[in-house]
Write a protein that holds these residues in place. Structure first.
Motif, mmCIF file in Angstrom:
data_model
loop_
_atom_site.group_PDB
_atom_site.id
_atom_site.type_symbol
_atom_site.label_atom_id
_atom_site.label_comp_id
_atom_site.label_asym_id
_atom_site.label_seq_id
_atom_site.Cartn_x
_atom_site.Cartn_y
_atom_site.Cartn_z
ATOM 1 N N PRO A 142 0.804 -1.227 0.000
ATOM 2 C CA PRO A 142 0.000 0.000 0.000
ATOM 3 C C PRO A 142 0.840 1.283 0.000
ATOM 4 N N GLU A 143 2.100 1.187 0.347
ATOM 5 C CA GLU A 143 2.917 2.406 0.404
ATOM 6 C C GLU A 143 3.524 2.768 -0.949
ATOM 7 N N GLY A 144 3.539 1.793 -1.845
ATOM 8 C CA GLY A 144 4.225 2.014 -3.105
ATOM 9 C C GLY A 144 3.357 2.627 -4.186
ATOM 10 N N VAL A 145 3.939 2.829 -5.385
ATOM 11 C CA VAL A 145 3.182 3.317 -6.542
ATOM 12 C C VAL A 145 3.297 2.298 -7.681
ATOM 13 N N LEU A 146 2.257 2.315 -8.532
ATOM 14 C CA LEU A 146 2.318 1.540 -9.768
ATOM 15 C C LEU A 146 2.588 2.535 -10.880
ATOM 16 N N ILE A 147 3.550 2.241 -11.724
ATOM 17 C CA ILE A 147 3.874 3.147 -12.817
ATOM 18 C C ILE A 147 3.574 2.458 -14.142
ATOM 19 N N ALA A 148 2.947 3.218 -15.031
ATOM 20 C CA ALA A 148 2.660 2.658 -16.353
ATOM 21 C C ALA A 148 3.967 2.390 -17.077
ATOM 22 N N GLN A 149 3.964 1.332 -17.865
ATOM 23 C CA GLN A 149 5.192 0.811 -18.460
ATOM 24 C C GLN A 149 5.929 1.848 -19.311
ATOM 25 N N GLY A 150 5.201 2.574 -20.113
ATOM 26 C CA GLY A 150 5.812 3.571 -20.984
ATOM 27 C C GLY A 150 6.531 4.642 -20.181
ATOM 28 N N LEU A 151 5.850 5.087 -19.141
ATOM 29 C CA LEU A 151 6.431 6.123 -18.283
ATOM 30 C C LEU A 151 7.667 5.585 -17.570
ATOM 31 N N ALA A 152 7.575 4.340 -17.094
ATOM 32 C CA ALA A 152 8.707 3.709 -16.401
ATOM 33 C C ALA A 152 9.920 3.638 -17.327
ATOM 34 N N ASP A 153 9.687 3.324 -18.590
ATOM 35 C CA ASP A 153 10.778 3.264 -19.567
ATOM 36 C C ASP A 153 11.411 4.632 -19.744
ATOM 37 N N LEU A 154 10.534 5.664 -19.840
ATOM 38 C CA LEU A 154 11.052 7.018 -20.034
ATOM 39 C C LEU A 154 11.913 7.453 -18.849
ATOM 40 N N LEU A 155 11.472 7.016 -17.653
ATOM 41 C CA LEU A 155 12.189 7.416 -16.433
ATOM 42 C C LEU A 155 13.354 6.476 -16.115
ATOM 43 N N HIS A 156 13.421 5.366 -16.868
ATOM 44 C CA HIS A 156 14.420 4.310 -16.594
ATOM 45 C C HIS A 156 14.297 3.814 -15.177
ATOM 46 N N VAL A 157 13.053 3.632 -14.760
ATOM 47 C CA VAL A 157 12.840 3.206 -13.383
ATOM 48 C C VAL A 157 12.346 1.769 -13.383
ATOM 49 N N SER A 158 12.676 1.023 -12.351
ATOM 50 C CA SER A 158 12.143 -0.331 -12.257
ATOM 51 C C SER A 158 11.690 -0.600 -10.822
ATOM 52 N N VAL A 159 11.046 -1.765 -10.653
ATOM 53 C CA VAL A 159 10.488 -2.102 -9.337
ATOM 54 C C VAL A 159 11.597 -2.072 -8.290
ATOM 55 N N GLY A 160 11.270 -1.454 -7.135
ATOM 56 C CA GLY A 160 12.263 -1.362 -6.073
ATOM 57 C C GLY A 160 12.895 0.013 -6.004
ATOM 58 N N ASP A 161 12.954 0.735 -7.136
ATOM 59 C CA ASP A 161 13.465 2.111 -7.133
ATOM 60 C C ASP A 161 12.442 3.014 -6.459
ATOM 61 N N SER A 162 12.865 4.209 -6.087
ATOM 62 C CA SER A 162 11.933 5.180 -5.530
ATOM 63 C C SER A 162 11.864 6.395 -6.433
ATOM 64 N N VAL A 163 10.649 6.871 -6.655
ATOM 65 C CA VAL A 163 10.476 8.058 -7.496
ATOM 66 C C VAL A 163 10.021 9.220 -6.635
ATOM 67 N N VAL A 164 10.247 10.415 -7.158
ATOM 68 C CA VAL A 164 9.830 11.612 -6.425
ATOM 69 C C VAL A 164 8.629 12.222 -7.147
ATOM 70 N N LEU A 165 7.565 12.468 -6.378
ATOM 71 C CA LEU A 165 6.401 13.179 -6.913
ATOM 72 C C LEU A 165 6.506 14.610 -6.449
ATOM 73 N N TYR A 166 6.235 15.542 -7.369
ATOM 74 C CA TYR A 166 6.319 16.940 -6.979
ATOM 75 C C TYR A 166 5.244 17.715 -7.724
ATOM 76 N N GLY A 167 4.348 18.328 -6.967
ATOM 77 C CA GLY A 167 3.284 19.076 -7.646
ATOM 78 C C GLY A 167 2.549 19.961 -6.680
ATOM 79 N N GLN A 168 1.340 20.373 -7.129
ATOM 80 C CA GLN A 168 0.537 21.258 -6.315
ATOM 81 C C GLN A 168 -0.591 20.477 -5.682
#
Ligand SMILES: Nc1ncnc2c1ncn2[C@@H]1O[C@H](COP(=O)(O)OP(=O)(O)OP(=O)(O)O)[C@@H](O)[C@H]1O
Ligand SMILES: [Mg+2]
Lengths: 234, 404
Positions: free
Chosen positions: B142-168
């Motif tokens: 429940p603490e994690g995020v699911l990322i769409a595959q295309g976006l994950a490829d663009l970010l070069h991110v994979s399961v286990g990595d941590s991403v930063v969300l930043y917005g309003q």
């Protein structure tokens, strides 16, 4: 009071390039129980005259009284009812409904008159018996000979208990022998039931059996003679 | 006796009557089967499209659809949601908090649609879990995020990595968080595959400071046929406090596609109707004109035109019902069969359907209204041909008819 009175009756057809006067100033009285033949060469106006008497066509001059009633005063629908209750028709052909049996054809006219089912059936059987078709009541018209079909037509014409029967060339499609037999049958109905018949014909053998012969020529009455008075046919 | 007369008249020419009745029969059959397949396919297209994300309708804040701002988010507590779920024909209600924000991993930053969902409810509707190609679903993580595959490829991110969300967040509050990637999900539509990020609703409400608020509540129904009823019930429930968006408003392309296909189907139907009308008309016309002499005799001996018209009309009625009823009966059997044994779509079209997550199948609707409508239309068309004998007899001059 005569059954039918024609006063100065005329019919002119204006449909052709030249107007055709099919019936010219015909005055005639027909009494109850008469057995009258309307004769004359082809085109002399026999059919036109019968159609006028039967209310199937409108005269262009003169008047027609049936049992004292001027039929020109009747509206279209009343005229149909008038025909249904007062006139029996026998035509040259196409008289019968082919999908109805002989009995049903005779019954049908009574159905139109609103006669109850039981009475219809009984009367239809009686009439077919009296025209000599007691054994053909359940036959369909295509299974009957031309003479038999015309007998059914006569039975149907009588079924409505009309004041008189109009028959336009009822024997035209029959051989001379059959035609004679049909006429004998009509004559018998005339004698036994006092039914008035008015029929047109070309056939000398048929004319012979009439008791009154009205001859037309170019739409006018050429002669009007009574014959066979008191004579008993076989 | 009139009935007998009509019925027997109908069978004077057996072959001709059978051909006419068969054409009425075929018209009903073709019309019903064609419409059943169309309507059934639309219903299936709609149900799979709405299931994909939007639902049949959504409750949103007024103005949210246009500006997509968290400031138009709404407060719909569990009690209110339960009340909506209780409306007949509503099968589920799915709350979401949608927000646009930046997602970064390493040196790459992308814009994403971050969606807070109730993992169980969401999965029941959209089967999000099935889209997992890697990692685990939000119920396990429940603490994690699911990322769409295309976006994950663009970010070069994979399961286990941590991403930063930043917005309003709500009312301009800054929203920032660093979250572990628990799974990668794959969408057949590029627009979604390159943009979607899912996390739990509570997590999202926390990050975007919306505290119990949601941006939309998607509503699922048992059948698209009940949409209007539910819409009305829902409208009176939420009043003008919130906006109700239907799938038609949210997916105008789908509506247009269906309308276009439907129009071509209707044109086919109209052509079919016209062909049948002329076929039956020809038969009725022949049945009438060939009996002109007989009609002349009947009117002469004292049959009123009205009665004669009644007899001929009955003939057409018999013919029409014979064809329409047998057609309806056989159609019912055919569409019921295909409803339970759908026809698979093969060939080049099949992969397209599969890509969209739709089973490549021709669906048949068994909506009784459809059967009744088509049978009625064909019946009425057939019955109008009875106007021919009507006018024919009205104008018939018995003397001319007998001697003509
Ligand atoms: N509907 C009509 N329109 C124009 N002329 C007609 C019509 N019916 C009859 N006629 C004409 O009226 C005349 C009389 O015709 P009608 O049919 O009464 O003769 P008919 O004596 O019955 O002849 P047939 O023995 O051939 O039956 C004929 O010259 C015919 O051409
Ligand atoms: Mg004649």
């Amino acid at each position: 009071m005569p059954l039918i009175e024609l006063h100065d009756l005329s019919k002119t057809y204006n449909t052709a390039a030249v107007p055709v006067q099919a019936v010219k100033n015909v005055s005639l009285q027909i009494e109850k129980q008469e057995f009258t033949a309307i004769v004359g060469p082809s085109g002399s106006g026999k059919t036109t005259l019968l159609n006028l008497i039967g209310g199937l066509d409108k005269p262009t001059g003169g008047s027609i009284f049936v049992e004292g009633k001027d039929i020109a005063t009747l509206k279209a629908n009343d005229l149909i009812d008038f025909r249904l209750h007062h006139i029996g028709f026998v035509f040259q052909a196409y008289n019968l409904i082919p999908v109805f049996t002989a009995k049903e054809n005779v019954e049908f006219i009574m159905l139109l008159q609103g006669v109850s089912r039981a009475k219809r059936e009984q009367r239809a059987l009686e009439l077919l018996e009296s025209v000599g078709l007691g054994d053909k009541v359940n036959s369909f018209p295509p299974q009957l000979s031309g003479g038999q079909q015309q007998r059914v037509a006569v039975a149907r014409a009588l079924a409505s208990r009309p004041s008189f029967v109009l028959a336009d060339e009822p024997t035209a499609n029959l051989d001379s022998h059959t035609a004679g037999a049909l006429l004998d049958m009509m004559a018998q109905l005339n004698r036994e039931y006092g039914m008035t018949f008015i029929f047109s014909t070309h056939d000398p053998r048929v004319i012979k059996r009439a008791r009154r012969v009205v001859t037309l020529e170019d739409g006018a009455v050429k002669s009007d003679v009574r014959q066979n008075e008191g004579k008993r046919e076989t | 006796m009139y009935l007998t007369l009509s019925w027997r008249n109908l069978w004077r020419n057996k072959k001709r009557t059978l051909i006419a009745a068969a054409s009425v029969f075929l018209a009903v059959l073709v019309a019903v089967v064609m419409r059943s397949m169309q309507i059934g396919s639309y219903a299936y297209m709609i149900s799979s499209s709405v299931k994909f994300y939007t639902g049949y309708m959504q409750v949103q804040g007024n103005g949210y659809w246009e500006n997509r701002s968290l400031n138009n988010s709404i407060m719909l507590d569990e009690k209110q949601q339960a009340e909506i779920a209780k409306i007949p024909h509503v099968t589920s209600v799915v709350p979401r908090l949608e927000a646009f924000s930046l997602v970064s991993f390493g040196k790459v930053t992308k814009v994403a649609q971050v969606t807070g969902v109730d993992p169980l409810v969401e999965n029941n509707m959209t089967e999000l879990k099935k889209r997992l190609v890697q990692g685990s679903y939000l119920t396990e993580n429940p603490e994690g995020v699911l990322i769409a595959q295309g976006l994950a490829d663009l970010l070069h991110v994979s399961v286990g990595d941590s991403v930063v969300l930043y917005g309003q967040g709500y009312h301009g509050v800054i929203a920032a968080a660093m979250l572990p990637v628990s799974g990668i999900v794959k969408f057949p539509i590029a627009r979604m595959n390159n943009a979607m990020v899912f996390l739990t609703l509570t997590n999202a409400q926390d990050i975007f400071s919306t505290d119990g608020r949601i941006t939309s509540l998607a509503v699922m129904l048992d059948d698209v046929r009940n949409q209007t009823a539910v819409f009305n019930a829902l409208s009176s429930l939420v009043g003008d406090k919130y906006t109700l968006m239907t799938w038609e408003e949210m997916m105008p392309d789908l509506v247009q596609g269906i309308a276009l296909d439907n129009a071509s189907g209707l044109i086919m139907l109209i052509i079919l109707y016209i062909v049948i009308a002329f076929g039956v008309f020809g038969t009725v016309m022949m049945m009438t004109t060939e009996r002109a002499k007989e009609f002349g005799v009947l009117i002469s001996v004292g049959m009123k035109r009205k009665r004669l018209i009644w007899v001929t009309t009955l003939e057409t009625v018999f013919l029409a019902f014979l064809g329409a009823i047998s057609g309806a009966a056989v159609s019912l059997a055919v569409i019921t069969y295909f409803h339970y044994h759908p026809i698979p779509i093969t060939g080049s079209a099949a992969p397209v359907f599969e890509l969209l997550g739709v089973r490549p199948i021709f669906y048949f609707s068994t909506d009784p209204g459809l059967l009744i409508n088509q049978a009625l239309v064909v019946l009425l068309i057939t019955l109008t041909t009875a106007l021919y004998p009507l006018f024919f007899i009205k104008r018939l001059q018995p003397v001319q008819a007998m001697h003509g």
